[in-house]
Design an enzyme around this catalytic site. Sequence first.
Site, mmCIF file in Angstrom:
data_model
loop_
_atom_site.group_PDB
_atom_site.id
_atom_site.type_symbol
_atom_site.label_atom_id
_atom_site.label_comp_id
_atom_site.label_asym_id
_atom_site.label_seq_id
_atom_site.Cartn_x
_atom_site.Cartn_y
_atom_site.Cartn_z
ATOM 1 N N CYS A 126 1.083 -1.309 0.214
ATOM 2 C CA CYS A 126 -0.015 0.382 0.034
ATOM 3 C C CYS A 126 1.079 1.188 -0.175
ATOM 4 O O CYS A 126 1.128 1.343 -0.265
ATOM 5 C CB CYS A 126 -1.256 0.333 0.873
ATOM 6 N N ALA B 119 2.209 3.374 3.149
ATOM 7 C CA ALA B 119 3.509 3.277 3.867
ATOM 8 C C ALA B 119 3.868 0.981 4.548
ATOM 9 O O ALA B 119 4.608 1.285 4.753
ATOM 10 C CB ALA B 119 2.597 3.377 5.177
#
Length: 184
Positions: free
Chosen positions: A88, A90
């Site tokens: 994603c 992070a």
Amino acid sequence: MGSGMSQILPGLYIGNFKDARDAEQLSRNKVTHILSVHDTARPMLEGVKYLCIPAADTPSQNLTRHFKESIKFIHECRLQGESCLVHCLAGVSRSVTLVIAYIMTVTDFGWEDALHTVRAGRSCANPNLGFQRQLQEFEKHEVHQYRQWLREEYGENPLRDAEEAKNILAAPGILKYWAFLRRL
């Protein structure tokens, strides 16, 4: 979060947006498949197979509806002896949630043991509260059907994931460490 992708199981990595564009790191880890789960998920590199799931990192985002396609994508990749990066922005919440659902399906783990397995490889793993609730509901109501579907679709799992995951959790101090952190 910025220290590169993390191996969770053989052939299964979690990373962030930057990792997904790092051709050298992808090559070094033999990543041939990328599951992108973020607001602007789209294929970015040639020669890589993608599954792109547009999803926000908000507690109201329904990731459960993407579990089956994600599990299928990851599992087929790994059965071919290849590696999959799930990312994603992070590499903390959305990607972790999908990998936890996968681990729950290929093992007999509940969501918390699957989370501890992920955290052993990626300490920053922390699904938002909405995703945690979805994983709890998945454990209560759906994971048994998913396990049966996986066996019917692919036969017995030759990857020895349950054994791998149990060895990860049996590593000295792993569960004590997470129990300690939970009290903080």
